[in-house]
Design a protein around this motif. Structure first.
Motif, PDB file in Angstrom:
ATOM      1  N   LEU A 161       0.832  -1.137   0.082  1.00  7.72           N
ATOM      2  CA  LEU A 161       0.230   0.195   0.052  1.00  7.72           C
ATOM      3  C   LEU A 161       1.020   1.161  -0.174  1.00  7.72           C
ATOM      4  CD1 LEU A 161      -2.864  -0.837   2.474  1.00  7.72           C
ATOM      5  CD2 LEU A 161      -2.907  -0.992  -0.011  1.00  7.72           C
ATOM      6  N   ILE A 162       0.391   2.113  -0.690  1.00 11.76           N
ATOM      7  CA  ILE A 162       1.313   3.494  -0.648  1.00 11.76           C
ATOM      8  C   ILE A 162       0.160   4.441   0.148  1.00 11.76           C
ATOM      9  CG2 ILE A 162       2.112   5.488  -1.809  1.00 11.76           C
ATOM     10  CD1 ILE A 162       2.065   2.095  -3.184  1.00 11.76           C
ATOM     11  N   ASP A 163       0.508   4.818   1.444  1.00  7.89           N
ATOM     12  CA  ASP A 163      -0.385   5.730   2.089  1.00  7.89           C
ATOM     13  C   ASP A 163      -1.776   4.784   2.654  1.00  7.89           C
ATOM     14  OD1 ASP A 163       1.289   7.782   1.969  1.00  7.89           O
ATOM     15  OD2 ASP A 163       0.513   8.856   0.409  1.00  7.89           O
ATOM     16  N   CYS A 164      -2.160   5.364   3.719  1.00  2.17           N
ATOM     17  CA  CYS A 164      -3.681   5.017   4.118  1.00  2.17           C
ATOM     18  C   CYS A 164      -4.157   6.118   5.160  1.00  2.17           C
ATOM     19  CB  CYS A 164      -3.257   3.789   5.067  1.00  2.17           C
ATOM     20  SG  CYS A 164      -4.670   2.767   5.450  1.00  2.17           S
ATOM     21  N   GLY A 165      -4.947   6.966   4.396  1.00  2.00           N
ATOM     22  CA  GLY A 165      -4.919   8.124   4.916  1.00  2.00           C
ATOM     23  C   GLY A 165      -6.757   8.296   5.411  1.00  2.00           C
ATOM     24  N   LEU A 166      -6.942   9.352   6.211  1.00  4.74           N
ATOM     25  CA  LEU A 166      -8.285   9.641   6.689  1.00  4.74           C
ATOM     26  C   LEU A 166      -9.009  10.444   5.534  1.00  4.74           C
ATOM     27  CD1 LEU A 166      -8.492  10.871  10.016  1.00  4.74           C
ATOM     28  CD2 LEU A 166      -9.123   8.861   9.299  1.00  4.74           C
ATOM     29  N   HIS A 207       0.943  14.048   6.576  1.00  9.91           N
ATOM     30  CA  HIS A 207      -0.305  14.527   6.410  1.00  9.91           C
ATOM     31  C   HIS A 207      -1.409  13.392   6.945  1.00  9.91           C
ATOM     32  CE1 HIS A 207       0.749  18.504   4.592  1.00  9.91           C
ATOM     33  NE2 HIS A 207       0.863  18.539   5.864  1.00  9.91           N
ATOM     34  N   ILE A 208      -2.370  13.845   7.620  1.00  5.30           N
ATOM     35  CA  ILE A 208      -3.538  12.870   8.192  1.00  5.30           C
ATOM     36  C   ILE A 208      -4.230  12.344   6.982  1.00  5.30           C
ATOM     37  CG2 ILE A 208      -5.518  14.462   8.538  1.00  5.30           C
ATOM     38  CD1 ILE A 208      -3.983  12.066  11.021  1.00  5.30           C
ATOM     39  N   ASP A 209      -4.356  12.968   5.840  1.00 11.85           N
ATOM     40  CA  ASP A 209      -5.232  12.441   4.773  1.00 11.85           C
ATOM     41  C   ASP A 209      -4.337  11.227   4.031  1.00 11.85           C
ATOM     42  OD1 ASP A 209      -3.713  14.610   3.958  1.00 11.85           O
ATOM     43  OD2 ASP A 209      -4.840  14.686   1.998  1.00 11.85           O
ATOM     44  N   HIS A 210      -3.236  11.153   4.425  1.00  9.30           N
ATOM     45  CA  HIS A 210      -2.377  10.397   3.945  1.00  9.30           C
ATOM     46  C   HIS A 210      -1.867   8.962   4.917  1.00  9.30           C
ATOM     47  CE1 HIS A 210      -1.234  12.056   0.133  1.00  9.30           C
ATOM     48  NE2 HIS A 210      -1.795  12.961   0.756  1.00  9.30           N
ATOM     49  N   VAL A 211      -2.138   9.204   6.412  1.00 12.76           N
ATOM     50  CA  VAL A 211      -1.743   8.351   7.243  1.00 12.76           C
ATOM     51  C   VAL A 211      -2.810   8.080   8.280  1.00 12.76           C
ATOM     52  CG1 VAL A 211       0.663   8.821   7.088  1.00 12.76           C
ATOM     53  CG2 VAL A 211      -0.572  10.081   8.719  1.00 12.76           C
ATOM     54  N   GLY A 212      -3.877   8.575   8.438  1.00 12.71           N
ATOM     55  CA  GLY A 212      -4.861   8.712   9.439  1.00 12.71           C
ATOM     56  C   GLY A 212      -5.796   7.416   9.654  1.00 12.71           C
ATOM     57  N   ARG A 231       2.540  -7.020   1.803  1.00  9.55           N
ATOM     58  CA  ARG A 231       3.547  -7.217   2.456  1.00  9.55           C
ATOM     59  C   ARG A 231       4.131  -6.084   3.323  1.00  9.55           C
ATOM     60  NH1 ARG A 231       1.892 -11.409   1.535  1.00  9.55           N
ATOM     61  NH2 ARG A 231       2.763 -13.043   0.169  1.00  9.55           N
ATOM     62  N   ALA A 232       3.797  -4.651   2.777  1.00  7.21           N
ATOM     63  CA  ALA A 232       4.344  -3.474   3.614  1.00  7.21           C
ATOM     64  C   ALA A 232       3.386  -2.169   3.187  1.00  7.21           C
ATOM     65  CB  ALA A 232       5.743  -2.923   3.042  1.00  7.21           C
ATOM     66  N   LEU A 233       3.360  -1.291   4.016  1.00  5.32           N
ATOM     67  CA  LEU A 233       2.912  -0.018   3.836  1.00  5.32           C
ATOM     68  C   LEU A 233       3.977   1.192   3.527  1.00  5.32           C
ATOM     69  CD1 LEU A 233       0.658   2.290   3.883  1.00  5.32           C
ATOM     70  CD2 LEU A 233       0.946   2.408   6.277  1.00  5.32           C
TER      71      LEU A 233
END
Length: 511
Positions: free
Chosen positions: A62-67, A100-105, A92-94
């Protein structure tokens, strides 16, 4: 087969989450996957046409996991249901582009869903990620301190800091391999775009995910450089339909806004994004104070409560700047500690003895009691002041109390320096404020009499020309370009521009 799926940032500018998956072998029947696009075998659906099918041999990242924020809430996630709604057993990885929260929230929810892989990011991001997620956990997840510490401890144990420009192997299995490389994106400290070298059998591709790209010539950070290769490019489009003011113009506009506002004893209220915009704005204000020093602010105009404007005592040197955001203050400290990642201009200022993020006129408010006292004092007094208070889109945080107390007074000014997503109070203030309208805060309407300004040049995002320049700098145009992370108008405008300039590329907006 090498495939890209999108789990956010397709209907707006938030919720960034993209998937790169490699699948070797066969789905059903005897035809190798991808060797014959017309092969149907036992199952008429070729692997990859169903994004929920991964196959037992699939492996991905995954590339990013945001709110999701503003009107994007509820599109795959909502304030009440942020569960990860896509398969992750093969992940396998993030890889985190920036914090920024819209990319990691959504990272805590990803962990709760069972993700147990590494979290790959730049070295500055590895320092800042637990800080930003601690704040997000307190606001939207739990107030249980022990639970928060357990989650943060888990996140810290998974972090894999990677230096810029160095390839990092993510996996090599089942005739598939994937390596990633982070390159400076110039968006905020630690931001990166991600180059992915993917191999399935004899097939190799380089897929590039832009994350959020910064504008060239922004303070503090080096500008991004184009990748040397990109067979597929996933590019943001936050400002895909417009360009920003150049740095000299925006600096003069900032000076004029401060002078006009401070001349009548008002407060300049800046809704602050904790990371990036706050530090850039402090950098520019320090430069104005350094340049104009003992010159009177708004000379010739009414200063504070002095009816003649003849009091020369109020000068740029005496201008008070307040950071009323513990998170913004903490990230400003981290920015100071990470000077090796600053650009040459900022580094030279430090060498000359300047302190662009820690100067005499700067005050930090930490406690909630001090915050409430500051709101009350500034609302009643005629003491000119600049206040940077979170949050950046006025959807919560301490800025809301300032807005409630100050929006109705024409002496005050609200200065927006970052993107305001549709559906947020910030967007409403920006839209209806100049018309003398109102905004709803915590369920109540507040009339807008304060003056409203926007200096777009302080956005940490690249403008349309900057985005086009980024693509043009790739020696060979990408085979495919996917436009994400933008409002519909912005995405459509950037798509049209890219189609015009790169007719050999397939340009599309993912559903």
């Amino acid at each position: 087969m090498i495939e890209v799926f999108h789990h956010g940032a397709t209907s707006g500018v938030t919720g960034s989450c993209h998937e790169l998956t490699l699948t070797p072998g066969m789905k059903k029947g005897s035809d190798p996957v991808g060797s014959d696009p017309n092969f149907t075998g036992t199952d008429p659906e070729p692997m990859g046409s169903d994004p929920n099918f991964t196959g037992s041999g699939s492996a991905g990242i995954l590339i990013d996991c945001g709110l999701f924020q503003g009107e994007d809430e509820g599109r795959g996630a909502s304030a009440s249901d942020l569960a990860i709604d896509f398969p992750i057993d093969h992940i396998r990885a993030l890889v985190v582009t920036h914090v920024h929260i819209d990319h990691v929230g959504r990272i805590p929810y990803l962990l709760a869903a069972g993700f147990d892989g590494p979290i790959i990011c730049s070295e500055p991001s590895a320092i800042m990620l637990p800080e930003i997620l601690e704040d997000a956990l307190k606001i939207g997840f739990t107030r249980d301190r022990q639970l928060i510490e357990r989650v943060l401890g888990l996140i810290r144990s998974r972090l894999v800091p990677v230096s810029y420009r160095q390839w990092h192997s993510v996996f090599s299995e089942d005739n598939c391999s994937l390596s990633v490389r982070l390159q400076r994106a110039g968006h905020i400290l630690g931001s990166a775009y991600v180059e992915c070298d993917a191999r399935v059998g004899d097939s190799e591709e380089r897929i590039v995910f832009s994350g959020d790209l910064g504008a060239p010539h922004a303070p503090l950070l080096p500008a991004p450089e184009s990748p040397e290769r990109a067979d597929q490019l996933v590019i943001e489009s936050t400002y895909g339909d417009k360009d920003h003011e150049d740095r000299a113009t925006r600096r003069l506009r900032l000076k004029a806004i401060l002078e006009r506002a401070l001349a009548d004893g008002g407060t300049v209220l800046v809704p602050a994004f904790s990371i990036g915009r706050t530090q850039e704005l402090l950098y520019e204000i320090e430069s104005l104070i350094h340049e104009f020093g003992d010159s009177a602010v708004g000379a010739g105009m009414k200063l504070g409560s002095d009816p003649t404007g003849s009091d020369p005592s109020f000068t740029w040197d005496s201008l008070e700047i307040i950071i009323d955001s513990p998170l913004a203050a903490e990230f400003t400290r981290i920015y100071r500690d990470l000077k090796p990642f600053w650009d040459a201009e900022a580094t030279e200022l430090v060498r000359k003895g300047r302190h662009p993020l820690s100067f005499e006129q700067l005050t930090v408010i930490n406690s909630h009691e001090d915050h409430l006292n500051a709101v009350d004092y500034l609302a009643r007094s005629h003491r000119p002041c600049v206040v940077l208070a979170g949050s950046g889109m006025c959807a919560g945080g301490r800025v809301v109390n300032y807005l409630k107390a100050m929006l109705g007074d024409k002496r005050n000014d609200v200065l927006f320096v970052g993107y305001q997503a549709a559906g947020t109070p910030g967007r409403d203030i920006l839209t209806f404020g100049p018309r003398g309208g109102w905004v709803e805060l915590d369920g109540e309407r507040y009339d807008i009499r304060a003056r409203i300004h926007q200096v777009g040049g302080y956005s940490a995002h690249a403008g349309q020309s900057d985005l086009v320049w980024f693509v043009q700098g790739i020696p060979q145009a990408p085979r495919e370009i996917r436009v994400v992370h933008g409002d519909q108008e912005a995405k459509a405008a950037l798509l049209a521009k890219l189609e015009e300039l790169f007719p050999e590329s397939k340009v599309l907006i993912p559903e």
